[in-house]
Design a protein around this motif. Structure first.
Motif, PDB file in Angstrom:
ATOM      1  N   LEU A   1      12.378   4.689   6.349  1.00 20.00           N
ATOM      2  CA  LEU A   1      13.345   3.785   6.965  1.00 20.00           C
ATOM      3  C   LEU A   1      14.599   3.654   6.102  1.00 20.00           C
ATOM      4  N   PHE A   2      14.406   3.578   4.798  1.00 21.75           N
ATOM      5  CA  PHE A   2      15.553   3.513   3.887  1.00 21.75           C
ATOM      6  C   PHE A   2      16.380   4.795   3.981  1.00 21.75           C
ATOM      7  N   ASN A   3      15.705   5.944   4.026  1.00 24.10           N
ATOM      8  CA  ASN A   3      16.424   7.217   4.142  1.00 24.10           C
ATOM      9  C   ASN A   3      17.220   7.290   5.445  1.00 24.10           C
ATOM     10  N   THR A   4      16.641   6.786   6.518  1.00 23.10           N
ATOM     11  CA  THR A   4      17.325   6.786   7.809  1.00 23.10           C
ATOM     12  C   THR A   4      18.562   5.887   7.771  1.00 23.10           C
ATOM     13  N   ALA A   5      18.407   4.705   7.167  1.00 24.88           N
ATOM     14  CA  ALA A   5      19.544   3.790   7.051  1.00 24.88           C
ATOM     15  C   ALA A   5      20.638   4.392   6.172  1.00 24.88           C
ATOM     16  N   TYR A   6      20.238   5.070   5.109  1.00 23.54           N
ATOM     17  CA  TYR A   6      21.220   5.719   4.231  1.00 23.54           C
ATOM     18  C   TYR A   6      21.982   6.806   4.995  1.00 23.54           C
ATOM     19  N   PHE A   7      21.278   7.529   5.851  1.00 26.60           N
ATOM     20  CA  PHE A   7      21.919   8.544   6.688  1.00 26.60           C
ATOM     21  C   PHE A   7      22.961   7.904   7.603  1.00 26.60           C
ATOM     22  N   VAL A   8      22.641   6.749   8.173  1.00 26.21           N
ATOM     23  CA  VAL A   8      23.591   6.032   9.037  1.00 26.21           C
ATOM     24  C   VAL A   8      24.863   5.696   8.260  1.00 26.21           C
ATOM     25  N   ALA A   9      24.687   5.189   7.038  1.00 24.25           N
ATOM     26  CA  ALA A   9      25.849   4.829   6.226  1.00 24.25           C
ATOM     27  C   ALA A   9      26.633   6.062   5.786  1.00 24.25           C
TER      28      ALA A   9
ATOM     29  N   SER B   1       0.834  -1.199   0.000  1.00 24.02           N
ATOM     30  CA  SER B   1       0.000   0.000   0.000  1.00 24.02           C
ATOM     31  C   SER B   1       0.870   1.251   0.000  1.00 24.02           C
ATOM     32  N   ALA B   2       0.284   2.373  -0.409  1.00 26.49           N
ATOM     33  CA  ALA B   2       1.022   3.635  -0.446  1.00 26.49           C
ATOM     34  C   ALA B   2       1.501   4.028   0.944  1.00 26.49           C
ATOM     35  N   ASP B   3       0.699   3.712   1.961  1.00 25.41           N
ATOM     36  CA  ASP B   3       1.068   4.052   3.331  1.00 25.41           C
ATOM     37  C   ASP B   3       2.313   3.277   3.762  1.00 25.41           C
ATOM     38  N   VAL B   4       2.337   1.980   3.455  1.00 23.40           N
ATOM     39  CA  VAL B   4       3.500   1.156   3.818  1.00 23.40           C
ATOM     40  C   VAL B   4       4.727   1.583   3.020  1.00 23.40           C
ATOM     41  N   GLN B   5       4.537   1.911   1.731  1.00 18.97           N
ATOM     42  CA  GLN B   5       5.646   2.382   0.917  1.00 18.97           C
ATOM     43  C   GLN B   5       6.267   3.645   1.518  1.00 18.97           C
ATOM     44  N   GLY B   6       5.424   4.561   1.983  1.00 16.90           N
ATOM     45  CA  GLY B   6       5.929   5.791   2.589  1.00 16.90           C
ATOM     46  C   GLY B   6       6.764   5.507   3.822  1.00 16.90           C
ATOM     47  N   LYS B   7       6.321   4.549   4.641  1.00 15.48           N
ATOM     48  CA  LYS B   7       7.077   4.197   5.839  1.00 15.48           C
ATOM     49  C   LYS B   7       8.421   3.571   5.468  1.00 15.48           C
TER      50      LYS B   7
ATOM     51  N   GLN C   1      12.611   9.880  15.713  1.00 16.36           N
ATOM     52  CA  GLN C   1      11.607  10.276  14.726  1.00 16.36           C
ATOM     53  C   GLN C   1      10.196   9.947  15.193  1.00 16.36           C
ATOM     54  N   LEU C   2      10.050   8.808  15.872  1.00 13.21           N
ATOM     55  CA  LEU C   2       8.737   8.469  16.415  1.00 13.21           C
ATOM     56  C   LEU C   2       8.294   9.495  17.456  1.00 13.21           C
ATOM     57  N   LYS C   3       9.252   9.975  18.253  1.00 11.27           N
ATOM     58  CA  LYS C   3       8.926  11.000  19.250  1.00 11.27           C
ATOM     59  C   LYS C   3       8.501  12.288  18.575  1.00 11.27           C
ATOM     60  N   ASN C   4       9.017  12.545  17.369  1.00  9.95           N
ATOM     61  CA  ASN C   4       8.651  13.738  16.611  1.00  9.95           C
ATOM     62  C   ASN C   4       7.443  13.485  15.701  1.00  9.95           C
ATOM     63  N   ASP C   5       6.698  12.422  16.020  1.00  3.83           N
ATOM     64  CA  ASP C   5       5.446  12.114  15.315  1.00  3.83           C
ATOM     65  C   ASP C   5       5.661  11.729  13.851  1.00  3.83           C
ATOM     66  N   VAL C   6       6.814  11.142  13.556  1.00  5.38           N
ATOM     67  CA  VAL C   6       7.054  10.591  12.216  1.00  5.38           C
ATOM     68  C   VAL C   6       6.597   9.130  12.222  1.00  5.38           C
ATOM     69  N   ASP C   7       5.726   8.782  11.324  1.00  2.00           N
ATOM     70  CA  ASP C   7       5.159   7.424  11.286  1.00  2.00           C
ATOM     71  C   ASP C   7       6.119   6.500  10.545  1.00  2.00           C
ATOM     72  N   LEU C   8       6.773   5.615  11.287  1.00  2.00           N
ATOM     73  CA  LEU C   8       7.707   4.638  10.707  1.00  2.00           C
ATOM     74  C   LEU C   8       7.178   3.214  10.805  1.00  2.00           C
ATOM     75  N   GLY C   9       5.966   3.052  11.253  1.00  2.00           N
ATOM     76  CA  GLY C   9       5.454   1.715  11.471  1.00  2.00           C
ATOM     77  C   GLY C   9       5.989   1.140  12.778  1.00  2.00           C
ATOM     78  N   LYS C  10       5.787  -0.160  12.982  1.00  2.00           N
ATOM     79  CA  LYS C  10       6.193  -0.790  14.234  1.00  2.00           C
ATOM     80  C   LYS C  10       7.269  -1.857  14.045  1.00  2.00           C
ATOM     81  N   THR C  11       7.753  -2.025  12.831  1.00  2.00           N
ATOM     82  CA  THR C  11       8.758  -3.060  12.560  1.00  2.00           C
ATOM     83  C   THR C  11       9.967  -2.464  11.848  1.00  2.00           C
ATOM     84  N   TYR C  12      11.018  -3.287  11.740  1.00  2.00           N
ATOM     85  CA  TYR C  12      12.260  -2.916  11.050  1.00  2.00           C
ATOM     86  C   TYR C  12      12.947  -1.714  11.690  1.00  2.00           C
ATOM     87  N   HIS C  13      12.995  -1.695  13.017  1.00  2.00           N
ATOM     88  CA  HIS C  13      13.657  -0.591  13.719  1.00  2.00           C
ATOM     89  C   HIS C  13      14.960  -1.024  14.383  1.00  2.00           C
ATOM     90  N   ASN C  14      15.475  -2.207  14.052  1.00  2.00           N
ATOM     91  CA  ASN C  14      16.679  -2.710  14.713  1.00  2.00           C
ATOM     92  C   ASN C  14      17.889  -2.636  13.791  1.00  2.00           C
TER      93      ASN C  14
END
Length: 292
Positions: free
Chosen positions: A76-84, A66-72, A100-113
């Motif tokens: 996450l990809f952008n965040t990982a790219y920033f780490v690299a 879904s578009a919502d999941v794609q956005g999340k 980002q979650l504290k700043n109300d950015v919706d990242l979903g509930k998985t793939y945060h490790n």
């Protein structure tokens, strides 16, 4: 006899192979060797993806997402790219997600490790590598130069970093090419690392395309008898070897310091300033500078 997969994807195939131009050798060992070769497998995957895009697993998964999941996932990809990009440890990925979650950015509930971060960065690296490979393989004319230098990593394992230089819209462009472990620090070991890097980038015939090679002035690179450049030039007589301009300048400055006392004094003063900047001069009680 030709290979349908390789002929149908010439931009990725090994054009020196008899199975690309046509061969009458039907020995089972030769056919098996081609069938298991890396470039043939790559051509097979691309051919099948083009013929049956509807069953391509990646495209199918994206299509069903879904578009919502794609956005999340994009976040996450952008965040990982920033780490690299910032050379941060993978463990920082989860902390960045929590911020980002504290700043109300919706990242979903998985793939945060950190394991997810590794997978995201690996996917980004593969895409960038494929784009670089396609740029080099499909260039007309296919000419470029290589630049190489050696170093050791934190495990004291010798590495060879390689950059490629080519014209893009008439402008000289430098791009990271590969980082290869060197089994032996002599010329054959370094040359083997360069060949491995070119094979991994689908450039098995790189000697036909390379026109220049830049390196430092170490004898293992520039030696007239057994240096890396002399070994390449034996197969590539048109090669233009270039001694790194910045390295030549450094050597010239070091030689000048040996002759001029005021330059040595300037060097010593700059070293002291650097130590002060690193807060070593003021706080390290055991340092020789502090004892003085």
């Amino acid at each position: 006899m030709t290979c349908t997969y390789c002929v149908s994807t010439p931009e990725y195939a090994d054009k020196t192979s008899g199975f690309f131009s046509g061969t009458e050798k039907f020995r089972i060992q030769i056919i098996r060797a081609h069938n298991t070769s890396r470039l043939h497998r790559r051509c097979t995957d691309i051919y099948m993806a083009r013929q049956h895009p509807q069953v391509n697993p990646i495209k199918q998964a994206i299509r069903n997402m879904s578009a919502d999941v794609q956005g999340k996932m994009v976040k996450l990809f952008n965040t990982a790219y920033f780490v690299a990009k910032c050379e941060l440890p993978f463990a920082s990925f989860s902390n960045l997600c929590r911020l980002q979650l504290k700043n109300d950015v919706d990242l979903g509930k998985t793939y945060h490790n950190d394991h997810a971060c590794h997978d995201f960065i690996s996917s980004c690296a593969e895409i960038l590598k494929n784009e670089q490979t396609e740029t080099l393989v499909t260039r007309k004319p296919q000419v470029f130069s290589l630049m190489s230098d050696g170093s050791t990593d934190s495990g004291v394992i010798e590495q060879e970093i390689i950059y490629v230089r080519y014209l893009k819209d008439g402008i000289p462009t430098n791009r990271y090419f590969s980082l290869q472990s060197v089994k032996h620090g002599h010329a054959d070991g370094i040359l083997s690392a360069i060949e491995t890097a070119c094979d991994n980038m689908s450039l098995p015939n790189w000697r036909q395309s390379v026109i220049g090679f830049g390196s430092d002035g170490a004898s293992v690179m520039t030696g007239k008898a057994n240096g890396v450049l002399s070994k390449i030039k034996s197969d590539v007589p048109w090669l233009v070897p270039i001694h790194c301009i910045a390295h030549k300048l450094e050597l010239g400055v070091l030689d000048a310091m040996k002759e001029e006392k005021w330059l040595r004094d300037l060097r010593d003063m700059l070293q002291v300033k650097c130590l002060q900047k690193l807060d070593i001069y003021g706080n390290s009680k055991n340092s020789c500078m502090h004892k003085k």
